[in-house]
Design an enzyme around this catalytic site. Structure first.
Site, PDB file in Angstrom:
ATOM      1  N   GLN A 130       3.333   9.958   1.002  1.00  0.00           N
ATOM      2  CA  GLN A 130       4.601   9.224   1.078  1.00  0.00           C
ATOM      3  C   GLN A 130       5.481   9.438  -0.141  1.00  0.00           C
ATOM      4  O   GLN A 130       6.647   9.044  -0.149  1.00  0.00           O
ATOM      5  CB  GLN A 130       4.327   7.722   1.230  1.00  0.00           C
ATOM      6  CG  GLN A 130       3.639   7.359   2.532  1.00  0.00           C
ATOM      7  CD  GLN A 130       3.461   5.861   2.648  1.00  0.00           C
ATOM      8  OE1 GLN A 130       2.494   5.319   2.131  1.00  0.00           O
ATOM      9  NE2 GLN A 130       4.403   5.191   3.285  1.00  0.00           N
TER      10      GLN A 130
ATOM     11  N   HIS B 229      -2.588   7.600   6.845  1.00  0.00           N
ATOM     12  CA  HIS B 229      -1.576   8.475   6.227  1.00  0.00           C
ATOM     13  C   HIS B 229      -2.198   9.781   5.725  1.00  0.00           C
ATOM     14  O   HIS B 229      -1.561  10.832   5.747  1.00  0.00           O
ATOM     15  CB  HIS B 229      -0.918   7.785   5.028  1.00  0.00           C
ATOM     16  CG  HIS B 229       0.287   6.964   5.382  1.00  0.00           C
ATOM     17  ND1 HIS B 229       1.419   7.494   5.946  1.00  0.00           N
ATOM     18  CD2 HIS B 229       0.544   5.644   5.239  1.00  0.00           C
ATOM     19  CE1 HIS B 229       2.318   6.540   6.132  1.00  0.00           C
ATOM     20  NE2 HIS B 229       1.818   5.397   5.717  1.00  0.00           N
TER      21      HIS B 229
ATOM     22  N   GLY C 207       0.842  -1.189   0.000  1.00  0.00           N
ATOM     23  CA  GLY C 207       0.000   0.000   0.000  1.00  0.00           C
ATOM     24  C   GLY C 207       0.881   1.244   0.000  1.00  0.00           C
ATOM     25  O   GLY C 207       2.019   1.213   0.470  1.00  0.00           O
TER      26      GLY C 207
ATOM     27  N   CYS D   3       5.891  -0.034   7.017  1.00  0.00           N
ATOM     28  CA  CYS D   3       5.531   1.189   6.306  1.00  0.00           C
ATOM     29  C   CYS D   3       6.725   1.609   5.454  1.00  0.00           C
ATOM     30  O   CYS D   3       7.858   1.616   5.943  1.00  0.00           O
ATOM     31  CB  CYS D   3       5.201   2.280   7.322  1.00  0.00           C
ATOM     32  SG  CYS D   3       4.737   3.848   6.565  1.00  0.00           S
ATOM     33  N   LEU D   4       6.460   1.959   4.194  1.00  0.00           N
ATOM     34  CA  LEU D   4       7.566   2.336   3.311  1.00  0.00           C
ATOM     35  C   LEU D   4       8.275   3.610   3.772  1.00  0.00           C
ATOM     36  O   LEU D   4       9.403   3.868   3.366  1.00  0.00           O
ATOM     37  CB  LEU D   4       7.068   2.500   1.862  1.00  0.00           C
ATOM     38  CG  LEU D   4       6.621   1.207   1.165  1.00  0.00           C
ATOM     39  CD1 LEU D   4       6.104   1.507  -0.242  1.00  0.00           C
ATOM     40  CD2 LEU D   4       7.759   0.192   1.085  1.00  0.00           C
TER      41      LEU D   4
ATOM     42  N   HIS E  60      -4.329   1.500   7.547  1.00  0.00           N
ATOM     43  CA  HIS E  60      -2.982   2.090   7.637  1.00  0.00           C
ATOM     44  C   HIS E  60      -2.836   3.232   6.619  1.00  0.00           C
ATOM     45  O   HIS E  60      -2.344   4.313   6.947  1.00  0.00           O
ATOM     46  CB  HIS E  60      -1.935   0.994   7.399  1.00  0.00           C
ATOM     47  CG  HIS E  60      -0.514   1.462   7.401  1.00  0.00           C
ATOM     48  ND1 HIS E  60       0.412   1.063   8.341  1.00  0.00           N
ATOM     49  CD2 HIS E  60       0.157   2.303   6.563  1.00  0.00           C
ATOM     50  CE1 HIS E  60       1.568   1.647   8.082  1.00  0.00           C
ATOM     51  NE2 HIS E  60       1.456   2.398   7.009  1.00  0.00           N
ATOM     52  N   GLU E  61      -3.306   2.987   5.392  1.00  0.00           N
ATOM     53  CA  GLU E  61      -3.155   4.003   4.336  1.00  0.00           C
ATOM     54  C   GLU E  61      -4.078   5.200   4.560  1.00  0.00           C
ATOM     55  O   GLU E  61      -3.680   6.352   4.332  1.00  0.00           O
ATOM     56  CB  GLU E  61      -3.396   3.398   2.950  1.00  0.00           C
ATOM     57  CG  GLU E  61      -2.458   2.249   2.572  1.00  0.00           C
ATOM     58  CD  GLU E  61      -0.990   2.549   2.784  1.00  0.00           C
ATOM     59  OE1 GLU E  61      -0.571   3.719   2.682  1.00  0.00           O
ATOM     60  OE2 GLU E  61      -0.237   1.600   3.079  1.00  0.00           O
TER      61      GLU E  61
HETATM   62 NI    NI Z   1       2.707   3.514   5.746  1.00  0.00          NI
END
Ligand code: NI
Length: 173
Positions: free
Chosen positions: A51, A140, A46, A94-95, A136-137
């Site tokens: 991000q 963000h 995701g 998480c990226l 989670h997304e």
């Molecule tokens: Ni993340």
């Protein structure tokens, strides 16, 4: 198509509310394609627009497992409309926080309304791993990072590690 630069924490763009998508045009569609390329390239499931340094309410996800067919999803301006009372813990990554994983408890299913890339209003039920990912997304987009669910002490330790990580990246460029 191109691979976009990931924003690593700590960063202001990751901590503020993202803007609503108003125009679904060619440039947004190519941005979404680039988001998919960036997510797949980094082995993510995701990715949210902040991000990649765009303060916009755009999410891409693909929670399919390696052996199964891909299941790409795009959600514009997503809103959670109801969540199950039962929660489940899951080890999340998480990226924006490479190599950090935390066990986080979230509702195990939910409904989300959003716009698709054609501008159609949609509502989808998410459960299992997809429910974890979509929550989670969506977090963000309001500037909430997964570190907000862990203890303050742990969060401070991670923050220091991330600051060091970013310093080292800048040195190597
Ligand atoms: Ni993340």
């Amino acid at each position: 198509m191109s691979i976009l630069n990931l924003v690593y924490a700590p960063a202001t763009v990751l901590e503020k509310k993202a803007h609503e998508v108003k125009n679904i045009d060619k440039s947004l569609k190519s941005f979404v394609n680039n988001m998919f390329d960036t997510m797949y390239k980094n082995n993510g499931v995701g990715l949210a627009a902040p991000q990649v340094n765009e303060s916009l309410q755009v999410i891409v996800m693909d929670c399919s497992s390696k052996n199964k067919e891909s299941n790409p999803r795009v959600l514009l301006n997503p809103k959670i409309i109801n969540q199950s009372d039962t929660c489940k813990e899951y080890e999340e990554g998480c990226l924006s926080f490479p190599d950090h994983y935390f066990s986080i408890s979230r509702p195990d299913s939910l409904n989300v309304k959003f716009l698709d890339l054609e501008g159609n209003k949609k509502e989808t039920f998410f459960s299992g791993f997809e429910a974890v990912c979509v929550q989670h997304e969506i977090d963000h987009l309001s500037g909430t990072l997964f570190t907000s669910y862990i203890s303050r002490l742990k969060r401070q330790i991670i923050l220091k590690k991330m600051q060091k990580f970013k310093k080292n990246i800048n040195k190597s460029i």
